[in-house]
Scaffold this motif. Structure first.
Motif, PDB file in Angstrom:
ATOM      1  N   VAL A 222     -58.124 -48.472  88.522  1.00  0.00           N
ATOM      2  CA  VAL A 222     -58.550 -47.203  87.921  1.00  0.00           C
ATOM      3  C   VAL A 222     -59.476 -47.489  86.744  1.00  0.00           C
ATOM      4  CG1 VAL A 222     -57.775 -45.114  86.720  1.00  0.00           C
ATOM      5  CG2 VAL A 222     -56.478 -45.987  88.676  1.00  0.00           C
ATOM      6  N   GLY A 223     -59.113 -48.465  85.928  1.00  0.00           N
ATOM      7  CA  GLY A 223     -59.972 -48.865  84.814  1.00  0.00           C
ATOM      8  C   GLY A 223     -61.335 -49.335  85.289  1.00  0.00           C
ATOM      9  N   PHE A 224     -61.356 -50.088  86.393  1.00  0.00           N
ATOM     10  CA  PHE A 224     -62.634 -50.524  86.955  1.00  0.00           C
ATOM     11  C   PHE A 224     -63.477 -49.332  87.372  1.00  0.00           C
ATOM     12  CE2 PHE A 224     -65.156 -51.328  90.765  1.00  0.00           C
ATOM     13  CZ  PHE A 224     -66.080 -52.221  90.250  1.00  0.00           C
ATOM     14  N   ALA A 225     -62.855 -48.355  88.028  1.00  0.00           N
ATOM     15  CA  ALA A 225     -63.593 -47.166  88.469  1.00  0.00           C
ATOM     16  C   ALA A 225     -64.173 -46.414  87.266  1.00  0.00           C
ATOM     17  CB  ALA A 225     -62.688 -46.253  89.298  1.00  0.00           C
ATOM     18  N   LEU A 226     -63.393 -46.283  86.199  1.00  0.00           N
ATOM     19  CA  LEU A 226     -63.904 -45.642  84.983  1.00  0.00           C
ATOM     20  C   LEU A 226     -65.053 -46.451  84.378  1.00  0.00           C
ATOM     21  CD1 LEU A 226     -60.550 -44.594  83.296  1.00  0.00           C
ATOM     22  CD2 LEU A 226     -62.327 -43.051  84.164  1.00  0.00           C
ATOM     23  N   ASN A 227     -64.894 -47.758  84.355  1.00  0.00           N
ATOM     24  CA  ASN A 227     -65.921 -48.645  83.803  1.00  0.00           C
ATOM     25  C   ASN A 227     -67.220 -48.499  84.582  1.00  0.00           C
ATOM     26  OD1 ASN A 227     -67.562 -50.981  83.293  1.00  0.00           O
ATOM     27  ND2 ASN A 227     -65.775 -52.136  82.669  1.00  0.00           N
ATOM     28  N   TYR A 228     -67.140 -48.698  85.885  1.00  0.00           N
ATOM     29  CA  TYR A 228     -68.347 -48.657  86.708  1.00  0.00           C
ATOM     30  C   TYR A 228     -68.929 -47.247  86.778  1.00  0.00           C
ATOM     31  CZ  TYR A 228     -71.656 -49.875  90.323  1.00  0.00           C
ATOM     32  OH  TYR A 228     -72.818 -50.076  91.016  1.00  0.00           O
TER      33      TYR A 228
ATOM     34  N   TRP B 266     -46.186 -56.350  87.769  1.00  0.00           N
ATOM     35  CA  TRP B 266     -47.463 -57.056  87.884  1.00  0.00           C
ATOM     36  C   TRP B 266     -48.377 -56.350  88.879  1.00  0.00           C
ATOM     37  CZ3 TRP B 266     -49.251 -59.767  92.302  1.00  0.00           C
ATOM     38  CH2 TRP B 266     -50.410 -60.517  92.099  1.00  0.00           C
ATOM     39  N   LEU B 267     -47.821 -55.980  90.034  1.00  0.00           N
ATOM     40  CA  LEU B 267     -48.609 -55.287  91.057  1.00  0.00           C
ATOM     41  C   LEU B 267     -49.108 -53.938  90.541  1.00  0.00           C
ATOM     42  CD1 LEU B 267     -49.726 -55.422  93.908  1.00  0.00           C
ATOM     43  CD2 LEU B 267     -47.590 -54.433  94.724  1.00  0.00           C
ATOM     44  N   LEU B 268     -48.263 -53.202  89.853  1.00  0.00           N
ATOM     45  CA  LEU B 268     -48.661 -51.922  89.275  1.00  0.00           C
ATOM     46  C   LEU B 268     -49.764 -52.114  88.234  1.00  0.00           C
ATOM     47  CD1 LEU B 268     -48.199 -48.890  89.268  1.00  0.00           C
ATOM     48  CD2 LEU B 268     -46.333 -49.239  87.636  1.00  0.00           C
ATOM     49  N   PHE B 269     -49.681 -53.182  87.452  1.00  0.00           N
ATOM     50  CA  PHE B 269     -50.722 -53.499  86.473  1.00  0.00           C
ATOM     51  C   PHE B 269     -52.065 -53.722  87.171  1.00  0.00           C
ATOM     52  CE2 PHE B 269     -53.013 -56.544  83.704  1.00  0.00           C
ATOM     53  CZ  PHE B 269     -53.066 -55.801  82.539  1.00  0.00           C
ATOM     54  N   LEU B 270     -52.047 -54.462  88.284  1.00  0.00           N
ATOM     55  CA  LEU B 270     -53.287 -54.685  89.026  1.00  0.00           C
ATOM     56  C   LEU B 270     -53.843 -53.375  89.572  1.00  0.00           C
ATOM     57  CD1 LEU B 270     -52.575 -57.984  91.014  1.00  0.00           C
ATOM     58  CD2 LEU B 270     -53.791 -57.714  88.846  1.00  0.00           C
TER      59      LEU B 270
ATOM     60  N   ALA C  87     -70.381 -48.936  77.113  1.00  0.00           N
ATOM     61  CA  ALA C  87     -69.681 -47.659  77.273  1.00  0.00           C
ATOM     62  C   ALA C  87     -68.673 -47.742  78.427  1.00  0.00           C
ATOM     63  CB  ALA C  87     -70.683 -46.531  77.517  1.00  0.00           C
ATOM     64  N   GLY C  88     -69.066 -48.392  79.501  1.00  0.00           N
ATOM     65  CA  GLY C  88     -68.162 -48.562  80.630  1.00  0.00           C
ATOM     66  C   GLY C  88     -66.950 -49.397  80.269  1.00  0.00           C
ATOM     67  N   ALA C  89     -67.173 -50.459  79.508  1.00  0.00           N
ATOM     68  CA  ALA C  89     -66.056 -51.313  79.084  1.00  0.00           C
ATOM     69  C   ALA C  89     -65.068 -50.518  78.229  1.00  0.00           C
ATOM     70  CB  ALA C  89     -66.572 -52.524  78.322  1.00  0.00           C
ATOM     71  N   LEU C  90     -65.582 -49.701  77.331  1.00  0.00           N
ATOM     72  CA  LEU C  90     -64.700 -48.887  76.486  1.00  0.00           C
ATOM     73  C   LEU C  90     -63.929 -47.857  77.313  1.00  0.00           C
ATOM     74  CD1 LEU C  90     -66.932 -48.331  73.335  1.00  0.00           C
ATOM     75  CD2 LEU C  90     -64.859 -49.727  73.508  1.00  0.00           C
ATOM     76  N   ALA C  91     -64.615 -47.214  78.248  1.00  0.00           N
ATOM     77  CA  ALA C  91     -63.941 -46.224  79.100  1.00  0.00           C
ATOM     78  C   ALA C  91     -62.869 -46.901  79.958  1.00  0.00           C
ATOM     79  CB  ALA C  91     -64.960 -45.508  79.988  1.00  0.00           C
ATOM     80  N   GLY C  92     -63.206 -48.042  80.530  1.00  0.00           N
ATOM     81  CA  GLY C  92     -62.243 -48.776  81.354  1.00  0.00           C
ATOM     82  C   GLY C  92     -61.049 -49.252  80.544  1.00  0.00           C
TER      83      GLY C  92
ATOM     84  N   GLY D  21     -65.482 -65.744  96.364  1.00  0.00           N
ATOM     85  CA  GLY D  21     -64.136 -66.314  96.359  1.00  0.00           C
ATOM     86  C   GLY D  21     -63.714 -66.776  94.974  1.00  0.00           C
ATOM     87  N   GLY D  22     -64.661 -67.385  94.266  1.00  0.00           N
ATOM     88  CA  GLY D  22     -64.380 -67.824  92.899  1.00  0.00           C
ATOM     89  C   GLY D  22     -64.069 -66.660  91.984  1.00  0.00           C
ATOM     90  N   ARG D  23     -64.782 -65.555  92.188  1.00  0.00           N
ATOM     91  CA  ARG D  23     -64.559 -64.372  91.356  1.00  0.00           C
ATOM     92  C   ARG D  23     -63.211 -63.744  91.650  1.00  0.00           C
ATOM     93  NH1 ARG D  23     -63.551 -61.388  87.896  1.00  0.00           N
ATOM     94  NH2 ARG D  23     -64.834 -59.753  87.031  1.00  0.00           N
ATOM     95  N   LEU D  24     -62.793 -63.757  92.888  1.00  0.00           N
ATOM     96  CA  LEU D  24     -61.469 -63.235  93.226  1.00  0.00           C
ATOM     97  C   LEU D  24     -60.382 -64.067  92.544  1.00  0.00           C
ATOM     98  CD1 LEU D  24     -59.693 -61.265  94.817  1.00  0.00           C
ATOM     99  CD2 LEU D  24     -59.811 -62.859  96.732  1.00  0.00           C
ATOM    100  N   LEU D  25     -60.512 -65.383  92.621  1.00  0.00           N
ATOM    101  CA  LEU D  25     -59.544 -66.258  91.953  1.00  0.00           C
ATOM    102  C   LEU D  25     -59.543 -66.043  90.437  1.00  0.00           C
ATOM    103  CD1 LEU D  25     -60.186 -69.614  93.862  1.00  0.00           C
ATOM    104  CD2 LEU D  25     -58.171 -68.131  94.039  1.00  0.00           C
ATOM    105  N   SER D  26     -60.738 -65.947  89.863  1.00  0.00           N
ATOM    106  CA  SER D  26     -60.812 -65.808  88.406  1.00  0.00           C
ATOM    107  C   SER D  26     -60.263 -64.459  87.956  1.00  0.00           C
ATOM    108  CB  SER D  26     -62.246 -66.006  87.906  1.00  0.00           C
ATOM    109  OG  SER D  26     -63.099 -64.940  88.277  1.00  0.00           O
ATOM    110  N   TYR D  27     -60.515 -63.409  88.736  1.00  0.00           N
ATOM    111  CA  TYR D  27     -59.975 -62.091  88.392  1.00  0.00           C
ATOM    112  C   TYR D  27     -58.452 -62.117  88.426  1.00  0.00           C
ATOM    113  CZ  TYR D  27     -58.338 -57.374  88.545  1.00  0.00           C
ATOM    114  OH  TYR D  27     -57.633 -56.240  88.274  1.00  0.00           O
ATOM    115  N   LEU D  28     -57.880 -62.685  89.489  1.00  0.00           N
ATOM    116  CA  LEU D  28     -56.422 -62.737  89.600  1.00  0.00           C
ATOM    117  C   LEU D  28     -55.807 -63.560  88.476  1.00  0.00           C
ATOM    118  CD1 LEU D  28     -55.929 -63.031  93.467  1.00  0.00           C
ATOM    119  CD2 LEU D  28     -55.356 -61.083  91.990  1.00  0.00           C
ATOM    120  N   ALA D  29     -56.455 -64.660  88.103  1.00  0.00           N
ATOM    121  CA  ALA D  29     -55.950 -65.483  86.995  1.00  0.00           C
ATOM    122  C   ALA D  29     -56.001 -64.709  85.679  1.00  0.00           C
ATOM    123  CB  ALA D  29     -56.753 -66.779  86.881  1.00  0.00           C
TER     124      ALA D  29
END
Length: 154
Positions: A106-112, A97-101, A135-140, A63-71
């Motif tokens: 997609v960036g997360f999928a590339l990263n992971y 904002w929603l489109l940015f999220l 490498a994942g961070a750069l790709a994302g 739950g904390g991670r969800l809040l921190s990600y959204l912030a």
């Protein structure tokens, strides 16, 4: 004789230039990439601080991670909107904002995906996972930047 400059022209622009044209021209790309990276770095700090605050308040790891990600993602959207892509449309901020999220997914999928591929296929990355993380961070980041530039902050 003084040259006429539109009110929305950057201070160092040529006649007829606007903030939108200055932020989308070929010379704007390196600056946008740098600003996008700096905003992302600040987002990591916000993400971490909010996560630890949420944990302290009892939100739990998920739950904390969800809040921190959204912030962090919301802060990144706002900073990218006013700084990185300052010439982009200001219409429909909620949709933007929603489109940015969504673009960030997609960036997360590339990263992971990059991380998992390297860990599974390249022994040095399996021995030193930080190589896969970097490498994942750069790709994302590359995916997020390109999609944000083309879809979110047009």
């Amino acid at each position: 004789m003084p040259r006429f400059m539109p009110p929305d022209a950057p201070p160092d622009a040529s006649p007829g230039a606007t903030r939108a044209s200055a932020s989308r021209g070929p010379g704007a790309l390196p600056g946008q990439i740098l600003r996008f990276g700096l905003v992302g770095g600040l987002g990591v700090l916000v993400d971490t601080a909010v996560l630890y605050a949420a944990l302290w308040l009892g939100a739990g790891l998920y739950g904390g991670r969800l809040l921190s990600y959204l912030a962090a993602a919301s802060g990144n959207w706002a900073l990218n909107r006013i700084w990185t892509f300052r010439g982009a449309s200001r219409d429909r901020p909620g949709r933007q904002w929603l489109l940015f999220l969504l673009v960030n997914l997609v960036g997360f999928a590339l990263n992971y995906g990059t991380y998992a591929l390297l860990i599974g296929q390249w022994p040095p990355a399996a021995a030193h996972p930080v190589l896969g993380v970097a490498a994942g961070a750069l790709a994302g980041m590359a995916g997020n930047f390109l999609l944000s530039r083309q879809l979110v902050f047009r």
